[in-house]
Design a protein around this motif. Structure first.
Motif: not given
Length: 337
Positions: A134-144, A146-152, A332-337
């Motif tokens: 969640n730290i990336l969301k806290t500092i304002g990293l864009e939702n899309e 963060r999703l790309s990173l989570s899905l590798n 959907l942004s709250n369900n990325i991580e």
């Protein structure tokens, strides 16, 4: 054009039709003038417009597809994206679905404008067991992103390397985030004029955006693991807040007392993630802060974010796959991580 004179009866219910070819008085598909950037293959005749009803050859019955956004509609759609990959430049092509740099476009974008900011932001976040994601969301990293990173879908580089941080994160963990925005550089070309520079240039498949601006500066997240001593942690937190104030304000010198420096010795582990390689190798937190302070109000050429425009801003008639980029729905942004 084929002309059909009246038929005549040939007997046995047969009708003979005589056909002859004549020259059409109208140009069926007007050819765009040489200086138009629009490919003719993507123009079409409107069903509601008859060529014959416009004998004036200066009239152009070709219109844009009703599904094709106009230049005015697409030019205002500017998207910001954190530069996890800092290899992009103005004119680089971007795949916003995978958040990857595709490559440069062979057009002339030399006319640029600059704006200086010299702004700073700093925050301290207390850790917990799931804070790493969640730290990336806290500092304002864009939702899309963060999703790309989570899905590798893309490599974890720069700030995103924190997702591979393997040490335990708990109530004794602190995240120290600092950003310094130095300046922004953007192009000032009219997109039609840019396209005219090289009509042969076509974006590769998968292109959704083009980078039309870059912001430079410093961005860093430092993970601090503190000693498991409740009283000592309170004192360390006070020193961290003091350092945060030093970095945000315009104080010329960052100076701690000897007692405060001794308290920082109770940080048992320090790991930095940044857009600047040299900062990643510094493992003494006070040294990191001094480096950040020394860099303030100086020109920083390290890219921290991009300004993206849809590829149709430059090529209004481009119809490659994924060209109509759809942002992640907010719910959907709250369900990325």
């Amino acid at each position: 054009m084929l002309s059909s004179p009246p038929s005549f009866d040939g007997g046995n219910d047969l009708h003979i039709i005589q056909i002859e070819e004549i020259q059409s008085p109208y140009l069926l598909i007007p050819i765009p003038e040489a200086d138009l950037p629009t490919p003719t293959s993507l123009l079409y005749l409107s069903n509601s417009t008859s060529v014959a009803s416009h004998p004036n050859p200066s009239h152009n019955p070709c219109i844009l597809s009703k599904n094709m956004p106009t230049l005015h509609e697409t030019s205002s759609l500017v998207t910001n994206r954190t530069a996890i990959d800092s290899s992009g430049r103005i004119g680089s092509l971007y795949d916003a679905y995978k958040d990857t740099i595709i490559g440069p476009l062979n057009v002339n974008m030399t006319e640029k404008q600059h704006e200086e900011f010299k702004s700073r932001k700093c925050m301290i976040i207390n850790g917990n067991s799931d804070q790493k994601e969640n730290i990336l969301k806290t500092i304002g990293l864009e939702n899309e992103l963060r999703l790309s990173l989570s899905l590798n879908l893309r490599d974890k580089t720069g700030l995103a390397e924190i997702l591979d941080y393997s040490n335990p994160i708990n109530e004794y963990t602190r995240f120290f985030y600092y950003s310094y925005l130095d300046r922004e550089e953007t192009i000032i070309h009219n997109p039609v004029n840019i396209a005219n520079k090289d009509k042969s240039a076509k974006p590769p498949i998968g292109t959704t955006h083009i980078i039309t601006g870059v912001q430079t500066g410093i961005e860093i997240i430092v993970v601090l693991q503190l000693v498991a001593d409740t009283q000592r942690i309170v004192e360390i937190d006070n020193v961290l807040q003091r350092l945060r104030t030093f970095l945000v304000n315009d104080d010329k010198i960052l100076k701690l007392t000897q007692q405060e420096e001794n308290l920082l010795a109770n940080i048992i582990h320090t790991k930095a993630f940044s857009n600047i390689h040299v900062l990643r190798d510094v493992n003494i937190f006070y040294d990191i802060c001094r480096c950040l302070k020394q860099s303030q109000n100086k020109s920083a050429k390290y890219i921290i974010s991009y300004r993206l425009r849809p590829i149709k801003w430059l090529y209004p008639f481009y119809t490659g796959p994924g060209v109509e980029f759809i942002s992640l729905p907010e719910h959907l942004s709250n369900n990325i991580e």
